[in-house]
Design a protein around this motif. Structure first.
Motif, PDB file in Angstrom:
ATOM      1  N   ALA A  36      22.332  70.241  35.945  1.00  0.00           N
ATOM      2  CA  ALA A  36      21.336  70.503  36.994  1.00  0.00           C
ATOM      3  C   ALA A  36      19.972  70.825  36.378  1.00  0.00           C
ATOM      4  O   ALA A  36      18.932  70.346  36.867  1.00  0.00           O
ATOM      5  N   LEU A  37      19.964  71.604  35.286  1.00  0.00           N
ATOM      6  CA  LEU A  37      18.706  71.931  34.613  1.00  0.00           C
ATOM      7  C   LEU A  37      18.067  70.685  33.996  1.00  0.00           C
ATOM      8  O   LEU A  37      16.840  70.509  34.044  1.00  0.00           O
ATOM      9  N   ILE A  38      18.904  69.819  33.417  1.00  0.00           N
ATOM     10  CA  ILE A  38      18.388  68.583  32.817  1.00  0.00           C
ATOM     11  C   ILE A  38      17.735  67.702  33.878  1.00  0.00           C
ATOM     12  O   ILE A  38      16.636  67.165  33.687  1.00  0.00           O
ATOM     13  N   ILE A  39      18.409  67.554  35.031  1.00  0.00           N
ATOM     14  CA  ILE A  39      17.859  66.739  36.114  1.00  0.00           C
ATOM     15  C   ILE A  39      16.585  67.359  36.673  1.00  0.00           C
ATOM     16  O   ILE A  39      15.583  66.665  36.905  1.00  0.00           O
ATOM     17  N   ALA A  40      16.602  68.687  36.864  1.00  0.00           N
ATOM     18  CA  ALA A  40      15.423  69.367  37.413  1.00  0.00           C
ATOM     19  C   ALA A  40      14.223  69.226  36.481  1.00  0.00           C
ATOM     20  O   ALA A  40      13.101  68.954  36.930  1.00  0.00           O
ATOM     21  N   PHE A  41      14.463  69.382  35.186  1.00  0.00           N
ATOM     22  CA  PHE A  41      13.352  69.243  34.232  1.00  0.00           C
ATOM     23  C   PHE A  41      12.871  67.800  34.177  1.00  0.00           C
ATOM     24  O   PHE A  41      11.673  67.539  33.998  1.00  0.00           O
ATOM     25  N   GLY A  42      13.810  66.840  34.331  1.00  0.00           N
ATOM     26  CA  GLY A  42      13.422  65.439  34.380  1.00  0.00           C
ATOM     27  C   GLY A  42      12.529  65.133  35.568  1.00  0.00           C
ATOM     28  O   GLY A  42      11.543  64.387  35.461  1.00  0.00           O
ATOM     29  N   VAL A  43      12.856  65.703  36.735  1.00  0.00           N
ATOM     30  CA  VAL A  43      12.022  65.531  37.934  1.00  0.00           C
ATOM     31  C   VAL A  43      10.646  66.144  37.710  1.00  0.00           C
ATOM     32  O   VAL A  43       9.610  65.562  38.100  1.00  0.00           O
ATOM     33  N   PHE A  44      10.618  67.309  37.064  1.00  0.00           N
ATOM     34  CA  PHE A  44       9.343  67.965  36.758  1.00  0.00           C
ATOM     35  C   PHE A  44       8.478  67.087  35.858  1.00  0.00           C
ATOM     36  O   PHE A  44       7.269  66.929  36.090  1.00  0.00           O
ATOM     37  N   LEU A  45       9.082  66.482  34.829  1.00  0.00           N
ATOM     38  CA  LEU A  45       8.334  65.601  33.920  1.00  0.00           C
ATOM     39  C   LEU A  45       7.867  64.333  34.625  1.00  0.00           C
ATOM     40  O   LEU A  45       6.780  63.824  34.349  1.00  0.00           O
ATOM     41  N   ALA A  46       8.713  63.818  35.548  1.00  0.00           N
ATOM     42  CA  ALA A  46       8.345  62.606  36.275  1.00  0.00           C
ATOM     43  C   ALA A  46       7.102  62.821  37.126  1.00  0.00           C
ATOM     44  O   ALA A  46       6.299  61.893  37.322  1.00  0.00           O
ATOM     45  N   ASN A  47       6.943  64.030  37.630  1.00  0.00           N
ATOM     46  CA  ASN A  47       5.750  64.331  38.428  1.00  0.00           C
ATOM     47  C   ASN A  47       4.492  64.422  37.569  1.00  0.00           C
ATOM     48  O   ASN A  47       3.375  64.287  38.085  1.00  0.00           O
ATOM     49  N   ILE A  48       4.672  64.657  36.278  1.00  0.00           N
ATOM     50  CA  ILE A  48       3.519  64.727  35.376  1.00  0.00           C
ATOM     51  C   ILE A  48       3.159  63.326  34.862  1.00  0.00           C
ATOM     52  O   ILE A  48       2.019  62.882  34.996  1.00  0.00           O
ATOM     53  N   LYS A  49       4.162  62.634  34.263  1.00  0.00           N
ATOM     54  CA  LYS A  49       3.928  61.303  33.708  1.00  0.00           C
ATOM     55  C   LYS A  49       5.263  60.595  33.575  1.00  0.00           C
ATOM     56  O   LYS A  49       6.245  61.188  33.120  1.00  0.00           O
ATOM     57  N   THR A  50       5.299  59.320  33.938  1.00  0.00           N
ATOM     58  CA  THR A  50       6.556  58.570  33.914  1.00  0.00           C
ATOM     59  C   THR A  50       7.116  58.452  32.503  1.00  0.00           C
ATOM     60  O   THR A  50       8.329  58.546  32.283  1.00  0.00           O
ATOM     61  N   MET A  51       6.241  58.244  31.513  1.00  0.00           N
ATOM     62  CA  MET A  51       6.698  58.081  30.134  1.00  0.00           C
ATOM     63  C   MET A  51       7.401  59.329  29.617  1.00  0.00           C
ATOM     64  O   MET A  51       8.331  59.239  28.800  1.00  0.00           O
ATOM     65  N   VAL A  53       9.412  61.411  31.301  1.00  0.00           N
ATOM     66  CA  VAL A  53      10.801  61.460  31.753  1.00  0.00           C
ATOM     67  C   VAL A  53      11.636  60.390  31.054  1.00  0.00           C
ATOM     68  O   VAL A  53      12.827  60.594  30.790  1.00  0.00           O
ATOM     69  N   ILE A  54      11.019  59.251  30.702  1.00  0.00           N
ATOM     70  CA  ILE A  54      11.741  58.223  29.949  1.00  0.00           C
ATOM     71  C   ILE A  54      12.116  58.754  28.570  1.00  0.00           C
ATOM     72  O   ILE A  54      13.255  58.588  28.107  1.00  0.00           O
ATOM     73  N   ARG A  55      11.175  59.407  27.920  1.00  0.00           N
ATOM     74  CA  ARG A  55      11.458  59.994  26.605  1.00  0.00           C
ATOM     75  C   ARG A  55      12.494  61.117  26.717  1.00  0.00           C
ATOM     76  O   ARG A  55      13.333  61.282  25.812  1.00  0.00           O
ATOM     77  N   TRP A  56      12.441  61.875  27.775  1.00  0.00           N
ATOM     78  CA  TRP A  56      13.422  62.934  28.019  1.00  0.00           C
ATOM     79  C   TRP A  56      14.828  62.354  28.149  1.00  0.00           C
ATOM     80  O   TRP A  56      15.780  62.863  27.547  1.00  0.00           O
ATOM     81  N   MET A  57      14.954  61.264  28.907  1.00  0.00           N
ATOM     82  CA  MET A  57      16.260  60.630  29.094  1.00  0.00           C
ATOM     83  C   MET A  57      16.780  60.030  27.796  1.00  0.00           C
ATOM     84  O   MET A  57      17.969  60.146  27.475  1.00  0.00           O
ATOM     85  N   ILE A  58      15.889  59.411  27.029  1.00  0.00           N
ATOM     86  CA  ILE A  58      16.298  58.831  25.739  1.00  0.00           C
ATOM     87  C   ILE A  58      16.749  59.938  24.793  1.00  0.00           C
ATOM     88  O   ILE A  58      17.761  59.809  24.089  1.00  0.00           O
ATOM     89  N   GLY A  59      16.009  61.059  24.774  1.00  0.00           N
ATOM     90  CA  GLY A  59      16.381  62.181  23.918  1.00  0.00           C
ATOM     91  C   GLY A  59      17.737  62.768  24.285  1.00  0.00           C
ATOM     92  O   GLY A  59      18.554  63.071  23.410  1.00  0.00           O
ATOM     93  N   ILE A  60      17.993  62.921  25.588  1.00  0.00           N
ATOM     94  CA  ILE A  60      19.291  63.439  26.039  1.00  0.00           C
ATOM     95  C   ILE A  60      20.413  62.478  25.652  1.00  0.00           C
ATOM     96  O   ILE A  60      21.486  62.892  25.171  1.00  0.00           O
ATOM     97  N   ALA A  61      20.173  61.174  25.829  1.00  0.00           N
ATOM     98  CA  ALA A  61      21.195  60.169  25.493  1.00  0.00           C
ATOM     99  C   ALA A  61      21.489  60.164  23.998  1.00  0.00           C
ATOM    100  O   ALA A  61      22.659  60.132  23.582  1.00  0.00           O
ATOM    101  N   LEU A  62      20.436  60.218  23.177  1.00  0.00           N
ATOM    102  CA  LEU A  62      20.639  60.235  21.727  1.00  0.00           C
ATOM    103  C   LEU A  62      21.349  61.521  21.283  1.00  0.00           C
ATOM    104  O   LEU A  62      22.218  61.485  20.407  1.00  0.00           O
ATOM    105  N   GLY A  63      20.987  62.637  21.889  1.00  0.00           N
ATOM    106  CA  GLY A  63      21.658  63.887  21.565  1.00  0.00           C
ATOM    107  C   GLY A  63      23.138  63.853  21.911  1.00  0.00           C
ATOM    108  O   GLY A  63      23.974  64.341  21.149  1.00  0.00           O
TER     109      GLY A  63
END
Length: 227
Positions: A36-51, A53-63
């Motif tokens: 839930a925290l990961i999704i919420a932070f992703g939504v927060f980043l998406a509101n700032i800049k699309t790139m 949240v993309i980097r956030w998702m890639i980082g989570i996937a690689l981790g």
């Protein structure tokens, strides 16, 4: 004496068996909260800049991949001598092989079109040897490379958290002294690009053959230790 020793050993085993095994703590709730925290932070980043949240998702996937695969360059070179296992070493070789094919295709397409070959060709010299030795010793003592350290910090390993702190301190010192090294050592070191020395076909296929040789050598080492 032997009967007494056997009796005491049996009594210890029975006492061990009779002790109740502690139930593993259910971590599903923690997992759901973290998701839930990961999704919420992703939504927060998406509101700032699309790139972002993309980097956030890639980082989570690689981790996630690093954690599940236990991928670590230090363990890859340490395990063959420590445990005899070369599974991680072979995984690193396969990763380098895939990267070699991909980057070679990009570089050769630019070379064929008459464009500058992309990629940074770093000079090799005494600074490379010293840096490799220092980093290698530190990585073995810390129990992991940069990726392995970050992965274990996510698992709450205190030793690796301490290693990460000094990793950052060492990087800061390195960045501070980098200007001197660049002006006095790196600048005078040769930058070797194999296609310029051997030609594209020999450099490409020779590198692939070398990686295949290392892979089968690691496989032979694994079977040899298992015998």
């Amino acid at each position: 004496m032997e009967q007494q020793a056997q009796t005491s050993l049996k009594s210890k085993l029975q006492s061990t068996k009779s002790k109740p095994i502690a139930k593993r703590k259910n971590q599903i709730g923690y997992g759901i909260a973290l998701l839930a925290l990961i999704i919420a932070f992703g939504v927060f980043l998406a509101n700032i800049k699309t790139m972002l949240v993309i980097r956030w998702m890639i980082g989570i996937a690689l981790g996630f991949v690093l954690q599940r695969s236990r991928f670590c360059f230090t363990a890859a070179t340490r395990d063959p001598f420590l445990t005899g296992s070369t599974s991680l070493l072979r995984a690193v070789i396969v990763a380098i092989l895939i990267a070699l094919i991909g980057f070679s295709a990009i570089q050769y397409s630019a070379f064929s079109a008459g464009k500058p070959v992309p990629g940074n060709i770093s000079p090799v010299g005494i600074h490379t040897l010293l840096g490799g030795i220092i980093f290698g010793i530190g990585a073995v003592i810390a129990g992991g490379c940069a990726s392995g350290t970050l992965m274990r910090v996510g698992e709450a390993y205190m030793m690796n958290l301490l290693a990460l702190v000094f990793f950052i301190i060492g990087s800061a010192f390195g960045a501070y002294h980098f200007g001197w090294w660049k002006a006095n050592v790196i600048k005078n070191s040769p930058a070797v690009f194999l296609p310029d020395v051997l030609g594209w076909p020999l450099a490409f296929f020779g590198s692939i053959l070398a990686l295949f040789g290392l892979y089968f050598l690691a496989l032979w080492w694994d079977y040899r230790k298992a015998e």
